[in-house]
Write a protein that holds these residues in place. Structure first.
Motif, short mmCIF file in Angstrom:
data_model
loop_
_atom_site.label_atom_id
_atom_site.label_comp_id
_atom_site.label_asym_id
_atom_site.label_seq_id
_atom_site.Cartn_x
_atom_site.Cartn_y
_atom_site.Cartn_z
N VAL A 148 0.96 -1.22 0.14
CA VAL A 148 -0.10 -0.06 -0.13
C VAL A 148 0.92 1.14 -0.02
O VAL A 148 0.57 2.17 -0.55
N ASP A 149 2.09 1.18 0.88
CA ASP A 149 2.78 2.42 0.59
C ASP A 149 3.47 2.50 -0.94
O ASP A 149 3.55 3.83 -1.25
N ALA A 150 3.89 1.61 -1.32
CA ALA A 150 4.24 1.67 -2.67
C ALA A 150 3.20 2.24 -3.67
O ALA A 150 3.56 3.03 -4.65
N ALA A 151 2.10 1.62 -3.44
CA ALA A 151 0.85 1.86 -4.54
C ALA A 151 0.54 3.37 -4.37
O ALA A 151 0.21 4.37 -5.04
N ARG A 152 0.63 3.80 -2.97
CA ARG A 152 0.33 5.27 -2.63
C ARG A 152 1.25 6.21 -3.31
O ARG A 152 0.92 7.30 -3.83
N GLU A 153 2.35 5.89 -3.12
CA GLU A 153 3.53 6.63 -3.76
C GLU A 153 3.59 6.81 -5.19
O GLU A 153 3.62 7.64 -5.99
N ALA A 154 3.04 5.55 -5.85
CA ALA A 154 3.00 5.50 -7.30
C ALA A 154 1.77 6.35 -7.95
O ALA A 154 2.03 6.83 -8.94
N HIS A 155 0.74 6.29 -7.15
CA HIS A 155 -0.46 6.66 -7.61
C HIS A 155 -0.48 8.24 -6.98
O HIS A 155 -1.32 9.05 -7.40
N ARG A 156 0.64 8.61 -6.25
CA ARG A 156 0.55 10.13 -5.77
C ARG A 156 -0.76 10.50 -4.79
O ARG A 156 -1.33 11.50 -4.89
N ASP A 157 -1.23 9.26 -4.20
CA ASP A 157 -2.50 9.32 -3.38
C ASP A 157 -2.35 8.75 -2.04
O ASP A 157 -2.22 7.46 -1.76
N PRO A 158 -1.88 9.77 -1.02
CA PRO A 158 -1.81 9.34 0.30
C PRO A 158 -2.77 8.80 0.99
O PRO A 158 -2.98 8.10 1.98
N HIS A 159 -4.05 8.73 0.32
CA HIS A 159 -5.33 8.06 0.80
C HIS A 159 -5.83 6.93 0.15
O HIS A 159 -7.01 6.66 0.40
N LEU A 160 -5.11 6.41 -0.56
CA LEU A 160 -5.59 5.33 -1.27
C LEU A 160 -5.85 4.08 -0.08
O LEU A 160 -4.96 4.01 0.68
N PRO A 161 -7.17 3.68 -0.35
CA PRO A 161 -7.34 2.58 0.77
C PRO A 161 -6.61 1.31 0.80
O PRO A 161 -6.23 0.75 -0.20
N GLU A 162 -6.55 0.97 2.02
CA GLU A 162 -5.70 -0.30 2.15
C GLU A 162 -6.40 -1.54 1.56
O GLU A 162 -5.72 -2.18 1.18
N ARG A 163 -7.49 -1.40 1.61
CA ARG A 163 -8.39 -2.46 0.98
C ARG A 163 -8.09 -3.04 -0.51
O ARG A 163 -8.33 -3.88 -1.08
N GLU A 164 -7.72 -1.89 -1.06
CA GLU A 164 -7.39 -2.18 -2.42
C GLU A 164 -6.27 -2.99 -2.82
O GLU A 164 -6.27 -3.79 -3.69
N VAL A 165 -5.28 -3.16 -1.61
CA VAL A 165 -4.05 -4.08 -1.93
C VAL A 165 -4.44 -5.24 -0.98
O VAL A 165 -3.19 -6.26 -1.17
N ALA A 166 -5.36 -5.23 -0.09
CA ALA A 166 -5.07 -6.36 1.17
C ALA A 166 -5.12 -7.55 0.55
O ALA A 166 -4.74 -8.53 1.20
N GLY A 167 -6.08 -8.11 -0.60
CA GLY A 167 -6.12 -9.13 -0.88
C GLY A 167 -5.20 -9.51 -1.75
O GLY A 167 -4.57 -10.75 -1.62
N LEU A 168 -4.13 -8.78 -2.49
CA LEU A 168 -3.00 -9.16 -2.91
C LEU A 168 -1.94 -9.57 -1.98
O LEU A 168 -1.42 -10.44 -2.24
N ALA A 169 -1.90 -9.01 -0.81
CA ALA A 169 -0.94 -9.41 0.29
C ALA A 169 -1.21 -10.83 0.77
O ALA A 169 -0.42 -11.63 1.05
N GLU A 170 -2.66 -10.87 0.96
CA GLU A 170 -3.10 -12.31 1.56
C GLU A 170 -2.64 -13.27 0.50
O GLU A 170 -2.12 -14.39 0.82
#
Length: 235
Positions: free
Chosen positions: A142-164
């Motif tokens: 999620v940290d990487a995704a927020r940085e890549a999308h320049r969106d510090p509020h990108l929801p964690e749920r967007e990547v939680a399934g990927l981590a699982e």
């Protein structure tokens, strides 16, 4: 001549010696087949001393699970340098995971095979460990995704399934790598990195894969060969 007195060993050191022997025995023989007699013999102590320190086979097994779980979590956390780019962080995390499981095959067998098949108290410890690793990997992504999308509020749920999914794949691959002669920790980490990063890389670049649009009748489109996406059996 009097009996030769052996040097008294500190309790903590003696207990770790017993746990080492127990992990090796449980990992290689399984919880049910392992005996306290062989654990004591391998540890170089008497069976009554094992019971004095760890009270029962169940408590001994639980102590083994806790120790191995804590060691694995610590190895993964310590292996990641958070100042590195996202792909390097993931690579180092995977490398730390596979290095630890390859160097401690008996401990991994206790966690991945034995603890999960012998009752809820044992499985609960492993579940807690797994959840901690999933949370850690989720934060990496999620940290990487927020940085890549320049969106510090990108929801964690967007990547939680990927981590699982990634943690589940790592667990299965570690078991395979330990059972396959010639597979190194680096090779196992590279295999999963190649599998995962193609998709994660697209996600970071704002190119996530999307399912086809539903047909006019409301179904989920068709799969190759004309099979309906919704009617196709799940695997």
């Amino acid at each position: 001549m009097g009996a030769v007195k052996t040097k008294r060993m500190p309790r903590a050191v003696r207990e770790q010696q017993m746990l080492d022997a127990a992990v090796r025995t449980f990992g290689q023989r399984g919880y049910m087949a392992a005996s306290m007699d062989e654990i004591a013999e391998l540890a170089g102590v008497s069976k009554p001393l094992v019971y004095l320190y760890l009270t029962s086979k169940e408590h001994l097994f639980t102590a083994c699970i806790r120790r191995e779980a804590e060691a694995l979590v610590e190895a993964v956390r310590a292996g990641v340098r958070r100042e590195l780019p996202a792909d390097r962080q993931l690579w180092e995390g995977l490398g730390a995971f596979f290095t630890h499981t390859s160097r401690n095959p008996d401990g991994w067998a206790v966690l991945h095979l034995q603890a999960r098949t012998h009752g809820e108290p044992f499985a609960a410890v492993v579940t807690a460990m797994r959840e901690e690793i999933v949370v850690f990997v989720t934060q990496l992504i999620v940290d990487a995704a927020r940085e890549a999308h320049r969106d510090p509020h990108l929801p964690e749920r967007e990547v939680a399934g990927l981590a699982e999914a990634l943690v589940g794949a790592a667990e299965s691959l570690a078991a395979w790598a330990n059972a396959t002669p010639g597979i190194t920790a680096r090779q196992a980490a590279a295999t999963l990195m190649n599998f995962a990063w193609a998709g994660l890389g697209d996600l970071m670049d704002g190119r996530p894969w999307s399912p086809p649009e539903p047909d006019h009748d409301g179904t989920g489109g068709t799969l190759p060969g004309g099979t309906s996406a919704e009617s196709s059996p799940t695997t």
